[in-house]
Design an enzyme around this catalytic site. Sequence first.
Site, PDB file in Angstrom:
ATOM      1  N   GLY A 174       6.493 -29.154   6.164  1.00  0.00           N
ATOM      2  CA  GLY A 174       7.266 -29.827   7.203  1.00  0.00           C
ATOM      3  C   GLY A 174       7.306 -31.322   6.938  1.00  0.00           C
ATOM      4  N   GLY A 175       7.507 -32.062   8.017  1.00  0.00           N
ATOM      5  CA  GLY A 175       7.589 -33.518   7.890  1.00  0.00           C
ATOM      6  C   GLY A 175       6.325 -34.124   7.316  1.00  0.00           C
ATOM      7  N   GLY A 409      25.232 -49.445 -22.081  1.00  0.00           N
ATOM      8  CA  GLY A 409      24.560 -49.760 -20.821  1.00  0.00           C
ATOM      9  C   GLY A 409      23.099 -49.366 -20.844  1.00  0.00           C
ATOM     10  CB  ALA A 410      21.341 -46.529 -22.425  1.00  0.00           C
TER      11      ALA A 410
HETATM   12  C1  HXC Z   1      -1.991 -25.563  15.214  1.00  0.00           C
HETATM   13  C2  HXC Z   1      -2.542 -24.344  13.373  1.00  0.00           C
HETATM   14  C3  HXC Z   1      -1.470 -24.877  12.671  1.00  0.00           C
HETATM   15  C4  HXC Z   1      -0.636 -25.808  13.346  1.00  0.00           C
HETATM   16  C5  HXC Z   1      -2.498 -23.530  11.367  1.00  0.00           C
HETATM   17  N1  HXC Z   1      -3.149 -23.516  12.533  1.00  0.00           N
HETATM   18  N2  HXC Z   1      -1.456 -24.360  11.436  1.00  0.00           N
HETATM   19  N3  HXC Z   1      -2.799 -24.678  14.631  1.00  0.00           N
HETATM   20  N4  HXC Z   1      -0.943 -26.127  14.610  1.00  0.00           N
HETATM   21  N5  HXC Z   1       0.397 -26.393  12.746  1.00  0.00           N
HETATM   22  C6  HXC Z   1      -4.341 -22.751  12.850  1.00  0.00           C
HETATM   23  C7  HXC Z   1      -4.091 -21.264  12.965  1.00  0.00           C
HETATM   24  O1  HXC Z   1      -3.616 -20.946  14.252  1.00  0.00           O
HETATM   25  C8  HXC Z   1      -5.478 -20.721  12.702  1.00  0.00           C
HETATM   26  O2  HXC Z   1      -6.240 -20.907  13.897  1.00  0.00           O
HETATM   27  C9  HXC Z   1      -6.032 -21.680  11.665  1.00  0.00           C
HETATM   28  O3  HXC Z   1      -5.252 -22.868  11.782  1.00  0.00           O
HETATM   29  C10 HXC Z   1      -5.912 -21.182  10.274  1.00  0.00           C
HETATM   30  O4  HXC Z   1      -4.564 -20.796  10.068  1.00  0.00           O
HETATM   31  P1  HXC Z   1      -4.189 -19.383   9.406  1.00  0.00           P
HETATM   32  O5  HXC Z   1      -2.758 -19.171   9.685  1.00  0.00           O
HETATM   33  O6  HXC Z   1      -5.155 -18.333   9.856  1.00  0.00           O
HETATM   34  O7  HXC Z   1      -4.442 -19.689   7.868  1.00  0.00           O
HETATM   35  P2  HXC Z   1      -3.674 -19.146   6.630  1.00  0.00           P
HETATM   36  O8  HXC Z   1      -3.439 -17.681   6.768  1.00  0.00           O
HETATM   37  O9  HXC Z   1      -4.436 -19.622   5.448  1.00  0.00           O
HETATM   38  O10 HXC Z   1      -2.240 -19.860   6.661  1.00  0.00           O
HETATM   39  C11 HXC Z   1      -2.115 -21.233   6.528  1.00  0.00           C
HETATM   40  C12 HXC Z   1      -0.693 -21.720   6.888  1.00  0.00           C
HETATM   41  C13 HXC Z   1      -0.312 -21.179   8.269  1.00  0.00           C
HETATM   42  C14 HXC Z   1       0.280 -21.219   5.810  1.00  0.00           C
HETATM   43  C15 HXC Z   1      -0.700 -23.241   6.823  1.00  0.00           C
HETATM   44  O11 HXC Z   1      -1.347 -21.492   9.175  1.00  0.00           O
HETATM   45  C16 HXC Z   1       0.940 -21.760   8.814  1.00  0.00           C
HETATM   46  O12 HXC Z   1       2.037 -21.361   8.401  1.00  0.00           O
HETATM   47  N6  HXC Z   1       0.813 -22.709   9.736  1.00  0.00           N
HETATM   48  C17 HXC Z   1       1.936 -23.308  10.381  1.00  0.00           C
HETATM   49  C18 HXC Z   1       2.654 -24.195   9.454  1.00  0.00           C
HETATM   50  C19 HXC Z   1       3.762 -24.936  10.152  1.00  0.00           C
HETATM   51  O13 HXC Z   1       4.864 -24.390  10.312  1.00  0.00           O
HETATM   52  N7  HXC Z   1       3.424 -26.119  10.666  1.00  0.00           N
HETATM   53  C20 HXC Z   1       4.304 -26.913  11.398  1.00  0.00           C
HETATM   54  C21 HXC Z   1       5.175 -27.589  10.365  1.00  0.00           C
HETATM   55  S1  HXC Z   1       6.277 -28.699  11.086  1.00  0.00           S
HETATM   56  P3  HXC Z   1      -7.439 -19.925  14.307  1.00  0.00           P
HETATM   57  O14 HXC Z   1      -7.870 -20.458  15.629  1.00  0.00           O
HETATM   58  O15 HXC Z   1      -6.841 -18.580  14.331  1.00  0.00           O
HETATM   59  O16 HXC Z   1      -8.468 -20.088  13.213  1.00  0.00           O
HETATM   60  C22 HXC Z   1       5.470 -30.085  10.948  1.00  0.00           C
HETATM   61  C23 HXC Z   1       6.256 -31.180  11.500  1.00  0.00           C
HETATM   62  C24 HXC Z   1       5.722 -32.463  11.073  1.00  0.00           C
HETATM   63  O17 HXC Z   1       4.431 -30.240  10.471  1.00  0.00           O
HETATM   64  C25 HXC Z   1       6.738 -33.464  11.432  1.00  0.00           C
HETATM   65  C26 HXC Z   1       6.338 -34.801  11.026  1.00  0.00           C
HETATM   66  C27 HXC Z   1       7.460 -35.766  11.197  1.00  0.00           C
END
Ligand code: HXC
Length: 519
Positions: A174-175, A409-410
Amino acid sequence: MAEKTLKELVEELIQKEEALLAGGGPKAIEKRHRQGKTTARERIDFLMDEGSFEEVDLFVKHRASRFGLAEKNLPADGVVTGFGTIDGRLVFIYSQDFTVLGGSLGEMHAQKICKIMDMAAKVGAPVLGINDSGGARIQEGIDSLSGYGKIFWRNTLNSGVIPQIAIIDGPCAGGAVYSPALMDFIFMIEGASKMFVTGPQVVKAATGEEVSAEELGGAQTHARRSGVAHFVAPDEKGCLLQVKRLLSYLPSNNTEDPPWLETDDPLDRENTSFYSIISPHPNKPYDVKKIIQEILDRESFLEVQEQFARNAVVGFGRIGGQVVGIVANQPYHLAGCLDIDAADKIARFVRFCDCFNIPLVTLVDVPGFLPGTNQEFGGIIRHGAKMLFAYSEATVPKITLILRKAYGGAYLAMCSRDLGADLVLAWPTAEIAVMGAEGAVNIVFRKEIENAIDPVSEREKVLGEYRQEFYNPYQAAQRGLVDQVIDPKVSRLKIARALEVFWSKRETGKGKKHGNFPV
Ligand code: HXC
């Protein structure tokens, strides 16, 4: 209740610390180890000088209450931050702890990162960020997004002030990818690192494309195709050792010079191997890295973005112990032509060196910009302009050595005299011309060739005349655009002397806010 003694208070402190230092707890840590992964703290321990790490903000706690977060204990809020030394030099570091809610970033997690970025900028020391996170902590909503914004803002303001290095040691999605992207160098690890703005599921939903996470955002993808990664290592230890090596070339901030390293490699070491590397035949390729390695102090070359845009080579090295940035065309790939990716790679590297007082040595063997609709439609005009801008703007010492071709130019773009090179050297094999002979005669002598009784021999004749006139360094030397034509075997010595002379060069800015860098 009786007041606690100091001893009891200290014991209480130790207990609190122990609970927090355990991160997500023994089970989560054990799970990581089973998966062959290390913890946030183990990574810091490996990277920093033993006993030098001072953690700050261990007690920081989130203040979110929605979606069950009120009851959640998140030690150190999922990120270890602090400072210490690497090879005796101060650095600031943050390392995201995946065992604590997936290393996700909420308000306080971001605040911790911002605090050490501010400390680093205040004292002028590099920031290292070890990224291993599920991204924005979903439960904290806008506070998470705002946290990222605050980090991006600091990444930008600290750019060119202190080196910023991102290590991707897990997911970075993501971001969240934009903080590493705003930093100076990104390190990735085969198999472990994943970086993408939108993950495979979103890609499938939006475009129907099926792609694995590895193919979409793994280390090889970013090293070879996108150019996002600057360094790739087969494993975590290899990666962290590469980080240490990179740091050995960098000053701690923009007011310092890069670290000097004692060498026993003589400056007047003759480079006789050049006689056999470069062929007098202008189309025969050779490996420019052999020339780079021969000119630099032995074993000192550290290539940057090795697998991306391989028609250009950039990297750090030392000459007489002094750090230099090397830029070269690579005749092994695309005959050393400049294209969109090579222009981006060179421009960014030149700007980094200029930010941090690293002199530039440019080795030229370039037949031109790569022709084709791909390049034109892709915007080679604006990408190529980045190189012109970056070299023209750079005020560090700029030494150019023309090895063979320097066309059109290069030629100008590869740090020519007119873009501000301080000293231009050329080998007798240099060919400095508006374009190669074949193309030139077709334009200039088209009618003569067509109307000749024997067009083939007429073409050969004018080709010969053109080569005679331009395939040498002397016309440019007559105009003072080449300062010295040198025997290749003294290249190392001549460059070393030029660096010594122009080390004290002082150029001031033009008193404007900033130029409009082409992007
Ligand atoms: C809250 C999160 C989290 C998140 C993971 N966890 N990502 N909690 N916010 N973004 C938590 C899970 O709920 C889980 O909690 C623990 O972390 C471990 O995650 P798992 O999924 O069990 O691990 P794994 O199977 O290894 O998978 C990892 C992962 C997956 C691929 C990163 O967790 C995932 O897809 N997370 C979401 C990714 C995502 O879409 N993030 C938002 C992106 S947008 P428990 O309590 O069960 O242990 C973004 C915007 C930023 O970031 C913008 C900035 C400008």
